[in-house]
Write a protein that holds these residues in place. Sequence first.
Motif, PDB file in Angstrom:
ATOM      1  N   UNK A   1       0.825  -1.209   0.000  1.00  0.00           N
ATOM      2  CA  UNK A   1       0.000   0.000   0.000  1.00  0.00           C
ATOM      3  C   UNK A   1       0.859   1.259   0.000  1.00  0.00           C
ATOM      4  N   UNK A   2       1.954   1.237   0.767  1.00  0.00           N
ATOM      5  CA  UNK A   2       2.853   2.392   0.794  1.00  0.00           C
ATOM      6  C   UNK A   2       3.501   2.606  -0.570  1.00  0.00           C
ATOM      7  N   UNK A   3       3.840   1.513  -1.239  1.00  0.00           N
ATOM      8  CA  UNK A   3       4.427   1.642  -2.572  1.00  0.00           C
ATOM      9  C   UNK A   3       3.434   2.222  -3.561  1.00  0.00           C
ATOM     10  N   UNK A   4       2.185   1.782  -3.493  1.00  0.00           N
ATOM     11  CA  UNK A   4       1.155   2.320  -4.382  1.00  0.00           C
ATOM     12  C   UNK A   4       0.917   3.807  -4.119  1.00  0.00           C
ATOM     13  N   UNK A   5       0.924   4.191  -2.854  1.00  0.00           N
ATOM     14  CA  UNK A   5       0.765   5.598  -2.519  1.00  0.00           C
ATOM     15  C   UNK A   5       1.945   6.422  -3.023  1.00  0.00           C
ATOM     16  N   UNK A   6       3.146   5.885  -2.895  1.00  0.00           N
ATOM     17  CA  UNK A   6       4.320   6.590  -3.410  1.00  0.00           C
ATOM     18  C   UNK A   6       4.281   6.757  -4.915  1.00  0.00           C
ATOM     19  N   UNK A   7       3.859   5.718  -5.620  1.00  0.00           N
ATOM     20  CA  UNK A   7       3.729   5.823  -7.077  1.00  0.00           C
ATOM     21  C   UNK A   7       2.649   6.832  -7.462  1.00  0.00           C
ATOM     22  N   UNK A   8       1.562   6.860  -6.703  1.00  0.00           N
ATOM     23  CA  UNK A   8       0.499   7.827  -6.971  1.00  0.00           C
ATOM     24  C   UNK A   8       1.008   9.261  -6.797  1.00  0.00           C
ATOM     25  N   UNK A   9       1.740   9.518  -5.718  1.00  0.00           N
ATOM     26  CA  UNK A   9       2.300  10.845  -5.520  1.00  0.00           C
ATOM     27  C   UNK A   9       3.298  11.228  -6.587  1.00  0.00           C
ATOM     28  N   UNK A  10       4.135  10.267  -7.010  1.00  0.00           N
ATOM     29  CA  UNK A  10       5.107  10.550  -8.065  1.00  0.00           C
ATOM     30  C   UNK A  10       4.425  10.846  -9.395  1.00  0.00           C
ATOM     31  N   UNK A  11       3.323  10.164  -9.681  1.00  0.00           N
ATOM     32  CA  UNK A  11       2.578  10.449 -10.922  1.00  0.00           C
ATOM     33  C   UNK A  11       1.996  11.863 -10.891  1.00  0.00           C
ATOM     34  N   UNK A  12       1.503  12.291  -9.727  1.00  0.00           N
ATOM     35  CA  UNK A  12       1.001  13.657  -9.621  1.00  0.00           C
ATOM     36  C   UNK A  12       2.078  14.688  -9.872  1.00  0.00           C
ATOM     37  N   UNK A  13       3.276  14.456  -9.339  1.00  0.00           N
ATOM     38  CA  UNK A  13       4.404  15.361  -9.582  1.00  0.00           C
ATOM     39  C   UNK A  13       4.789  15.350 -11.058  1.00  0.00           C
TER      40      UNK A  13
END
Length: 344
Positions: free
Chosen positions: A25-37
């Motif tokens: 879940x933490x990895x998915x959240x990190x990927x989501x934040x990186x996509x927003x950036x």
Amino acid sequence: MFSLLALPSWLPGLPSLKCGSSFLDSLLQGLFGACGVSILSSLLKVYFFVGCAKDPERRQPEKERLLAQWASLETVHLVGLALILTVVGTRVAALVVLEFSLRAVSTLLSLGKGSQDTERLQLYLLCQYSLGCGLTCSLSFLQEGAPHRTLNLLLALGLATLLGTWARRLRRHVYRLYELHSSQHYCGVCLVLLAGAQDLLELLGRALAVTFAVGNLAAVALINRDFLTTSEAVRFWMPLTICYMLLVIYMQEEQRQRPGMQSQVQTVLVRMGGLFLLLLTVGRWLDLLGILVSLLGELWCLAGTRTLLYLCQIQDFPYPSPSVSVPSRRLLSAAAQPRSTAPS
């Protein structure tokens, strides 16, 4: 039988795992934040390229610097940012979001008429790591306790990936064909950017305002859930607020006196150093590790915006609200009017 879903149990304890999320879940959240950036970065590059294309004789070196950025390096930057956001922890990410929001509000309130667009552009460029932290905090807070948390995160990541792909395609299209299409009035997307590139900046501003508003609410909720009594919350928030105010005052004076990349790096060091010293007294040792990871994330994002920060500091960039040329106005007005019938 070994399953990929059981992978988090084989991994060591990371800061983000202590906040109630599995490694997946933490990895998915990190990927989501990186996509927003990544979406923000692509749209800002479109805006800067359109500004350079308006005066190709004077802005040819800057335009070449934008075109010289390699797509492979952008992929490495995206992956590295995703890993940083994965291990930073929601508590430290919440502190980063609150600190940047206070600094952004203070900067916007003190804007002068002449430097308004430049200061806003700098905020959009410097908020990338804070934006990633805000997205991860918001997603962690909204999905907390959800029965199908991992599936929801996968769906959110899929949507973010689609938007990121669209933004990168738009950037590549503008890089390759904007000058040709805008001169020949051929492409609808390029004509929209020609007529109102400033609207893209305003759209980004509204989107960032909503994102950080939700991120601030999520950050406060995530931090307050660790306190059992009101006195514990007061002992944490009081020194934190004083530290934030002192940091904001210092950084504004420092950037006015010495603008440039060196000043931005020094500002990052002062911000993270202040939070590190504060958390030595009111935080936990995992928070200190998260501050070091955040320092790496801030420098990582700052390294990817060097060219755009240089363009932002040019005296007459960004241009004022663009005016459509006479041929463009005639073309747009002709397209808006209904066709007249042929004479009998």
